[in-house]
Structure formats: structure tokens, C-alpha cells
Design an enzyme around this catalytic site. Sequence first.
Site, PDB file in Angstrom:
ATOM      1  N   ASP A  33      66.847  27.969  28.139  1.00 17.66           N
ATOM      2  CA  ASP A  33      67.492  28.817  29.131  1.00 17.66           C
ATOM      3  C   ASP A  33      68.635  29.563  28.464  1.00 17.66           C
ATOM      4  O   ASP A  33      69.217  29.069  27.480  1.00 17.66           O
ATOM      5  CB  ASP A  33      68.021  27.981  30.293  1.00 17.66           C
ATOM      6  CG  ASP A  33      68.241  28.802  31.560  1.00 17.66           C
ATOM      7  OD1 ASP A  33      67.408  28.713  32.477  1.00 17.66           O
ATOM      8  OD2 ASP A  33      69.245  29.539  31.630  1.00 17.66           O
ATOM      9  N   ASP A  55      67.851  33.385  24.934  1.00 15.68           N
ATOM     10  CA  ASP A  55      67.735  34.666  25.622  1.00 15.68           C
ATOM     11  C   ASP A  55      66.323  35.160  25.363  1.00 15.68           C
ATOM     12  O   ASP A  55      65.977  35.501  24.225  1.00 15.68           O
ATOM     13  CB  ASP A  55      68.771  35.644  25.062  1.00 15.68           C
ATOM     14  CG  ASP A  55      68.653  37.053  25.639  1.00 15.68           C
ATOM     15  OD1 ASP A  55      67.702  37.314  26.414  1.00 15.68           O
ATOM     16  OD2 ASP A  55      69.499  37.898  25.300  1.00 15.68           O
ATOM     17  N   VAL A  56      65.488  35.197  26.394  1.00 17.35           N
ATOM     18  CA  VAL A  56      64.071  35.499  26.174  1.00 17.35           C
ATOM     19  C   VAL A  56      63.841  36.934  25.717  1.00 17.35           C
ATOM     20  O   VAL A  56      62.729  37.266  25.272  1.00 17.35           O
ATOM     21  CB  VAL A  56      63.231  35.216  27.435  1.00 17.35           C
ATOM     22  CG1 VAL A  56      63.253  33.744  27.785  1.00 17.35           C
ATOM     23  CG2 VAL A  56      63.659  36.086  28.614  1.00 17.35           C
ATOM     24  N   ASN A  82      58.532  31.014  32.204  1.00 16.17           N
ATOM     25  CA  ASN A  82      59.017  30.902  33.583  1.00 16.17           C
ATOM     26  C   ASN A  82      60.293  31.704  33.837  1.00 16.17           C
ATOM     27  O   ASN A  82      60.618  31.968  34.992  1.00 16.17           O
ATOM     28  CB  ASN A  82      59.270  29.424  33.912  1.00 16.17           C
ATOM     29  CG  ASN A  82      59.883  29.237  35.275  1.00 16.17           C
ATOM     30  OD1 ASN A  82      59.238  29.424  36.305  1.00 16.17           O
ATOM     31  ND2 ASN A  82      61.161  28.894  35.307  1.00 16.17           N
ATOM     32  N   TYR A 147      61.689  44.778  40.041  1.00 18.08           N
ATOM     33  CA  TYR A 147      61.092  43.438  40.011  1.00 18.08           C
ATOM     34  C   TYR A 147      59.577  43.514  40.164  1.00 18.08           C
ATOM     35  O   TYR A 147      58.826  42.919  39.377  1.00 18.08           O
ATOM     36  CB  TYR A 147      61.691  42.594  41.139  1.00 18.08           C
ATOM     37  CG  TYR A 147      61.105  41.204  41.256  1.00 18.08           C
ATOM     38  CD1 TYR A 147      61.514  40.186  40.401  1.00 18.08           C
ATOM     39  CD2 TYR A 147      60.147  40.905  42.222  1.00 18.08           C
ATOM     40  CE1 TYR A 147      60.986  38.911  40.496  1.00 18.08           C
ATOM     41  CE2 TYR A 147      59.611  39.634  42.327  1.00 18.08           C
ATOM     42  CZ  TYR A 147      60.031  38.642  41.464  1.00 18.08           C
ATOM     43  OH  TYR A 147      59.498  37.379  41.562  1.00 18.08           O
ATOM     44  N   LYS A 151      56.637  42.505  37.373  1.00 15.01           N
ATOM     45  CA  LYS A 151      55.701  41.404  37.604  1.00 15.01           C
ATOM     46  C   LYS A 151      54.252  41.899  37.589  1.00 15.01           C
ATOM     47  O   LYS A 151      53.345  41.165  37.161  1.00 15.01           O
ATOM     48  CB  LYS A 151      56.020  40.704  38.918  1.00 15.01           C
ATOM     49  CG  LYS A 151      57.321  39.899  38.889  1.00 15.01           C
ATOM     50  CD  LYS A 151      57.272  38.742  37.890  1.00 15.01           C
ATOM     51  CE  LYS A 151      58.471  37.815  38.023  1.00 15.01           C
ATOM     52  NZ  LYS A 151      58.396  36.646  37.129  1.00 15.01           N
ATOM     53  N   THR A 182      64.886  28.194  45.948  1.00 13.31           N
ATOM     54  CA  THR A 182      65.657  28.065  44.725  1.00 13.31           C
ATOM     55  C   THR A 182      66.881  28.970  44.824  1.00 13.31           C
ATOM     56  O   THR A 182      66.947  29.847  45.688  1.00 13.31           O
ATOM     57  CB  THR A 182      64.840  28.484  43.478  1.00 13.31           C
ATOM     58  OG1 THR A 182      64.696  29.914  43.473  1.00 13.31           O
ATOM     59  CG2 THR A 182      63.476  27.825  43.455  1.00 13.31           C
TER      60      THR A 182
END
Length: 239
Positions: A33, A55-56, A82, A147, A151, A182
Site C-alpha cells: 500500500d 505507489d502502484v 486491488n 473513475y 475501470k 469500506t
Amino acid sequence: MSRVALVTGAAGGQGRAIVQRLRADGFAVAACDINHAELIAAGPADDEVLAVGLDVTSPSGWATAVEATVQRFGSLTALVNNAGTLHRAAIADETVEGFEKAWRVNCFGAFLGIQATLEQLRAADGAAIVNTCSTGAIRPFPQHSAYGSSKWALRGLTQTVAAELGPAGIRVNAVFPGPIATPMLDERTQERLAATAMTGRLGRPGEIADAVAFLVSDAASFITGSELVVDGGQCLQIR
């Protein structure tokens, strides 16, 4: 060969639930994460869980995370992309920075992860990749252009990579969560979505973790390019 998974966005919510479920299934897990402090605070006291700051959107960060995982556990057999960010704005108000960030985290980060882990996955038996997509890549949600489009791109990436890597024995699938309780959804949004949900409630992070656990397991050994929708019937409702 031992089963080793790398999970991004692992500090809380769905990611934390995925880490816990995969550990229960016998995986060693690299929990990654961008917020390393939250990872440490949330992580179980378990030698088979490695907390890695990542950091992805950083290629060098991915290289370091994979190296740390393999050094600790000896291999890498599953990747769970994820990590994600939810960004809302009307198209007229969207900014270049906001739009680009959504794409970089939600799709570009998964691309980097697949590239970074590919050598290890090619060497593994029963290798699997699972991407966390969204019902926003099945139906349009107004004021979610950044977003939603990111996706949709992740959905396409999943399909094309599944077709390409299938002959190498690497399965690539996606889960499509609906509204899940969440921190990504504020309390007001959770209440609104629960009030209109077919099931009368939001999904639980563990229910997404169950889907991921299935897709990386031997029980899904003949499944690739699949889209597993876990939304409590959200996509069946036209509102």
C-alpha cells in the site's frame, strides 16, 4: 512450490480482507500500500505477511516490491491488483489532474504490476492475476467519468492480457464489486446506496475477498478471462 500472493491497496477495506483471506487459505502474502504506516498498524503479527510500501504508479516501486517479496518468500505465484481510487466530478468540472490520477492508479498501476511480476508468474505453477474492477465498468454512473473510464480500461486490460498469457499458463480474471462498506464510500453515500439496494445492504469486504480467493485457487484452474460480478444485484436494477 509455496503459494505467494502480492496484494495492492492492502492497508484497509477490501485489500485488508483479501490479505486475511489468502493467509487463511495458506498463502504467504506481500501486503502492499502507498500508506506504509497504515499497513504496519493494520497488519497481523504473522511472519507470512510482508508489509511493503508501494505507489502502484511507480515502476521502480514495483520492482522493489517484487524483489522484496521474492527475497522473503522465494517466489511469487499470484498478483491481486486491488489498489484503486474513487474520484467524482461532473465532466464540466473535471480537471486534468483528477482524470489522470484516476487512470494512473486504477489502470496504469495494474499494467505496471503485471509487467513487474510477469517473470515470476511465468515460472510458477497455477499462476493467477486478479484485477479489482467495478460495476462502474458495466454500467455508466454520472459524474464518474474519470473513475468509470479507468475501470472500463482495466476491464479491457484484463481481457487482452488473459488472451495473451493463457498459453503461458497464467490465468487472468477480474472481480467487479458493487457498493461495498469500506472507507472509500462516505457514510452518507453508504446509507443512500443501502437504501436502494436489492438486498437491503451493502456488500462486505470479506465477500470480495471470497471471490478473489476463489479466482486464485485451484478450484478456478479452468477459468481465465472471467468477470465475476459481486454486487448484490446492483447491475440488475435500472434506476
